[in-house]
Every structure is written in structure tokens, then in C-alpha cells.
Scaffold this motif. Sequence first.
Motif, PDB file in Angstrom:
ATOM      1  N   LYS A 186       0.822  -1.200   0.000  1.00 44.74           N
ATOM      2  CA  LYS A 186       0.000   0.000   0.000  1.00 44.74           C
ATOM      3  C   LYS A 186       0.863   1.260   0.000  1.00 44.74           C
ATOM      4  O   LYS A 186       0.613   2.213  -0.747  1.00 44.74           O
ATOM      5  N   PHE A 187       1.891   1.273   0.850  1.00 48.18           N
ATOM      6  CA  PHE A 187       2.760   2.442   0.930  1.00 48.18           C
ATOM      7  C   PHE A 187       3.592   2.606  -0.333  1.00 48.18           C
ATOM      8  O   PHE A 187       3.697   3.713  -0.882  1.00 48.18           O
ATOM      9  N   VAL A 188       4.185   1.524  -0.826  1.00 47.64           N
ATOM     10  CA  VAL A 188       5.004   1.598  -2.037  1.00 47.64           C
ATOM     11  C   VAL A 188       4.182   2.122  -3.212  1.00 47.64           C
ATOM     12  O   VAL A 188       4.687   2.855  -4.070  1.00 47.64           O
ATOM     13  N   ASN A 189       2.911   1.781  -3.243  1.00 44.99           N
ATOM     14  CA  ASN A 189       2.046   2.270  -4.316  1.00 44.99           C
ATOM     15  C   ASN A 189       1.925   3.790  -4.351  1.00 44.99           C
ATOM     16  O   ASN A 189       1.568   4.367  -5.388  1.00 44.99           O
TER      17      ASN A 189
ATOM     18  N   GLY B  28      -6.542   4.423   1.451  1.00 46.80           N
ATOM     19  CA  GLY B  28      -6.464   5.865   1.594  1.00 46.80           C
ATOM     20  C   GLY B  28      -7.164   6.425   2.813  1.00 46.80           C
ATOM     21  O   GLY B  28      -7.408   5.736   3.807  1.00 46.80           O
ATOM     22  N   TYR B  29      -7.506   7.704   2.689  1.00 53.75           N
ATOM     23  CA  TYR B  29      -8.096   8.472   3.777  1.00 53.75           C
ATOM     24  C   TYR B  29      -9.546   8.776   3.426  1.00 53.75           C
ATOM     25  O   TYR B  29      -9.828   9.553   2.517  1.00 53.75           O
TER      26      TYR B  29
ATOM     27  N   ILE C 212      -4.401  18.455  -0.193  1.00 54.40           N
ATOM     28  CA  ILE C 212      -4.214  17.860   1.139  1.00 54.40           C
ATOM     29  C   ILE C 212      -3.685  16.436   0.998  1.00 54.40           C
ATOM     30  O   ILE C 212      -2.748  16.023   1.691  1.00 54.40           O
ATOM     31  N   LEU C 213      -4.262  15.679   0.088  1.00 57.09           N
ATOM     32  CA  LEU C 213      -3.807  14.305  -0.137  1.00 57.09           C
ATOM     33  C   LEU C 213      -2.372  14.270  -0.641  1.00 57.09           C
ATOM     34  O   LEU C 213      -1.577  13.400  -0.246  1.00 57.09           O
ATOM     35  N   GLU C 214      -2.023  15.189  -1.526  1.00 45.75           N
ATOM     36  CA  GLU C 214      -0.666  15.198  -2.071  1.00 45.75           C
ATOM     37  C   GLU C 214       0.371  15.557  -1.011  1.00 45.75           C
ATOM     38  O   GLU C 214       1.480  15.017  -1.013  1.00 45.75           O
TER      39      GLU C 214
ATOM     40  N   GLN D  46      -5.902  -1.559   7.049  1.00 47.27           N
ATOM     41  CA  GLN D  46      -5.783  -1.849   5.621  1.00 47.27           C
ATOM     42  C   GLN D  46      -4.730  -2.938   5.388  1.00 47.27           C
ATOM     43  O   GLN D  46      -3.835  -3.127   6.208  1.00 47.27           O
ATOM     44  N   PRO D  47      -4.819  -3.686   4.280  1.00 50.00           N
ATOM     45  CA  PRO D  47      -3.983  -4.888   4.092  1.00 50.00           C
ATOM     46  C   PRO D  47      -2.485  -4.640   4.210  1.00 50.00           C
ATOM     47  O   PRO D  47      -1.958  -3.665   3.669  1.00 50.00           O
TER      48      PRO D  47
END
Length: 593
Positions: A294-297, A443-444, A455-457, A487-488
Amino acid sequence: MNKILSILSITALSAILSSCEKLLDKQPLSQIPESGYFRTEQDLEFFTNPLYNMLNMDDRQQSDHLVQMTLSEVIIGGNRRTVPNSGGGWDWGDLRRINTFLARVDQAEDEAAIRKYSGVARFFRAMFYFNKIKRFGDVPWYDAELGSSDEALYKPRDPRELVMTKMIEDIDYAIDNLPDEVSVFRINKWTALALKSRFCLYEGTFRKYHGGEEVDKYLELAAAAAKEVIDAGRYRLYTTGGEEKSYFTLFSQDDADPGEFILAYDYSASPRVNHNGSSFTMSAAQGRPSYTKKFVNTYLMTDGSRFTDQSGWETMTFIDEVKDRDPRLSQSIRNPKFTLSDNRPFPNKFSTSVNGYHPIKFLQDETLGYDVRVGYSSNDLPIFRYAEVLLNYAEAKAELGTLTQADIDISIKLLRDRVGMPNLDVATANANPDPYLLSAEAGYTNVSAANIGVILEVRRERGVELVQEGFRLDDLVRWKAGYCIDQPLLGIYFPGPGEYDLTGDGQTNLVLYTNGNKPADEVGVEMFEIGIPVNNGGMILSEGTKGNAFYHSNIALAGFNEQRDYFYPIPINERSLNNNLDQNPGWVDGLNF
């Protein structure tokens, strides 16, 4: 990061060795004299030195971005989290030293030293209470020296607003009275401004997402403190080594860069003052860390486009998914581009990284020798760095709804310029918010604003730039995004049994096989049977014989408790001693949920 010798020991050692005879005539610091001490600047310095042990940077903190072989209680949740009898972060020894010092500092004869070391003490009192508010919410405020029989010790918790007001008074005093000279291992005016930007951003966003008053006040204070550091021009980002190396080198070199590190831990090979950052990455016995899929994505492509906008991104194999990405990815995990100083490839090893995205941040080169590999790393580590200040400024302005392209150009653009990434465009981000960063899977889901895209960026940039620096859990708490922990926790994708090249050199590094089809062993090649846990010589994939590496498939995660887990419980014994202390919501003595 485990410290073998504290910053206190480093700073005090040279003074002790150079003035042994004088020190032998002094009373022990454990016995606070009524007179005869607190007279000279050296007295004030020595008494405040232990406060530096309050500083912390946890590169091993588990979250939805970084996991280890054994998951933390916070990640597992549920009945793994209980009310402790004692401890649990409800400790006040540092505050007692601070208030003792401030009660006696006026005995000194040097007015300048009084102001300077009062600034040191009040900096650490603001930091002390920041840590307490993050952990417990409302806490009792103490700014006077108390004895064991003082009734004030048994008062109830003070309102959060009172504590925050006092913290701002303390940090503003520190800003006005600490030296403004750059000093990497001693707090100064700029360290105090960095702390103010950090805790005001925390408070402003916490109130925004959890509900509270004066949100804009705290966000504006955060932005102003960060902007003062920016405008002063004392700091700049480290760029030696260019776009492909500077980010990695910043954290791996022996000596902290005084341009970017506002405050750092001082480690050295001689005298041996070490940590275990390299062995955390290299050793199979120290956690086997991995970033999550998830983070690497969230790392962008080198042209600034989103990886998750590409067709087929979900099933890309490792070589393809790390190609043409933000260079900070290749400088944060083992990947086809990463080699040691002798140019040997450094392939992913599932024996030392549970899901395959193997961190290299804070790694000193393996070729430096055995000591580095087993735990004697000597690279200095950050406590405050300029990159965080830039991100604090951008986020505060984004949450206020006042972020302009000019603000981006003096903050996030600098971070992206370091690695050759295109600048963030405010209008484009707001016109097309990233659906991946809004999804329930990754995500959020509680962000809604006219400028939601930017904000997301900013959150994306914060994750990428500050990974492994101990911020992620605090960020999730203040954004009221604890659900992200649920989350997974997946790793590298494999389409099925077969041979895999994880370095891009045409050589097989890993083989996955099904029951009864194990090939002959090969030197330097890891082999795993699909469907069997890694500890038993296999690998679990998320979709049976294909899918993402899923080391923790057999762990039942109870989930983040939205009504309970944003604060920690107050220990049982503390509330037995002080009947005026109430418990945080959702926590019940002796019960697991």
C-alpha cells in the motif's frame, strides 16, 4: 533506534575528563543542594544535560507503512492492548528535573546563562507535555517543584487548552532566549521553532478532524513557526551525490549534515557510540522489516504521474513496479538500482524482510565490515530536520485552505528538486484528487474539502519523505485515520510458481514452487514452497498460488478501535494513588476488548 550511549554522555564526557579535579569537589547531581550549585553556566549546563535523553526518533515504529516479523500490539489491536498496572508512559521524572531547575536557576550569577538554560528547560517542558498530550489527551499541568506530600500531586487532569497555552508560553520563551547559531547536537532557536511547528500542526489537525475549537489558530502558529525557519535561510536540503544518491546518503553518512539536520543524535565509531540501524536491515534476527505494498504504491512515477493510474499496476512484478519511480523509493528499499560501494547487487531477501520491500534507510554500507552489520552503526540520526519543517508549513497551509503555488514552491518543490521530481501543481491536484488516496482499501476516507486534492498530495509527500522517522502513527492519530492500520499489510506480487530475478541482472534470485515440485538448491537463490509460512520454508500468497506476499496471513487483526485507541490508558496504580484521575474512554481495568 537503540541508543548504546546517550547524547548526555557524549556531551558531558569531554567536560568531565578536562575538569576532573573541579568535579570531585562538587556535590553529586543526584543530591540537589540548597546552595553552592546553580552558580555557573557549567552548573546549569550539567544539570540540564540529562534532558537530552528525552529526545527520540523511532526508525522501527510499526504502522501501515512498515511492518516486522512480529506485529506490534498497536497493529494487532483488540485485546492485545490492555490497561497496564504501572508505566505505560505515565512518568514524570523529567518534568521534576525541569521544574527543579527553573526554581533554582536564578541563583546563577550570569544573566545571559540564566536566559539560555531557562530556554533549554522550557523547550524540554514543552516537548514533555507534547508527548503527554499525544498519548493521554488531558493531563495535569505542573510548572512548580513539588514534594511528595503536596496536595497538587493529586489534582485531576487539566483541560487540554490550558496545557497547550502553557506549552506555547514555554516554547516562545525558548525561541526568544536560545542561541540562534546553527548547532547540530544542541538545541537552539531553530530547534524551538521546529518543535513549535510540529506540535501546533499536531494540535490544529487533531482539533480539525476530532472536533475542537481554534483550529485555525494552531494551524496559523504552525505555519508561522515553519516560515520563520524558512525565511531565516540558515538551513537547506542536502544534495551531495545528486538525484540518485543524496536522499540515501543523507541518512547513511557518519556525520550529520548541518544544513539539513537541525538537531541530531551524535554517534561515532571512535569513541564507540553506536546504534543498530544497519543490523536492523541486514540481520534476520532483528525484525525482518518490510514496507507495505500500500505504501510503495504511493510513490509517484518520475514524470509526476500516479503509479496507481497505470493499467495493471496491481499485478506488476517487482522489477516492473519499481521502474521509473520517484528516486526516493530506490533510495529507501533494496531494488535493482541499489548496490554496495563495491558495486555488488544487493537483492531482496525474504529471509530478512517479511514481505520483500526491504528498507535500506539508515543502512551503512555492508562493506564497512562485520561490526556495522551486527549492530555498531555510527551514522548520526535525525531528531529535527529541515525537510519536516518544509512539510509542516505546506500541510498547515493546506489544512487552512490557504496553500498557494508560491507556498509549494518554497516547500515541497525543494524536496522534489532534490531527487529530480516534477513540482506539485496545486490547481491540477485539486482538480483531480487521487482516487487511490481516497479509497477505503488504501487511503483516507474522512477528508473532505474544496482543496482535498492538495491535502492528499501533501500527505503523500510526508509519507515518502519522512518514512521510518517515527511520524506515521502520530499522523494517523491527528488525522483521525486509525482505520488505515486495518488496511492490508501485503508485500511484493508474484503471478505464481516460477523463477524470479529481483535485481534485473538476468540471474534468478528467488524460486517459488508448489508441493512436491521443489527444484535443486542453488547457491544464492532463495526457494519457498507456496502455501507454507516463511518460518517453515514457504511463502503465503494472498490469492492462493498467486498474489502478494502475505507473511501475516495467520494473524487475526482485531482492528483499530475508533472509540478507544486514539489515546492510551492511564495505568491502574496511578489512578489508585490519585482518585481524581479519570480513565480515557473505552479503557476498562482488567478487561480486554
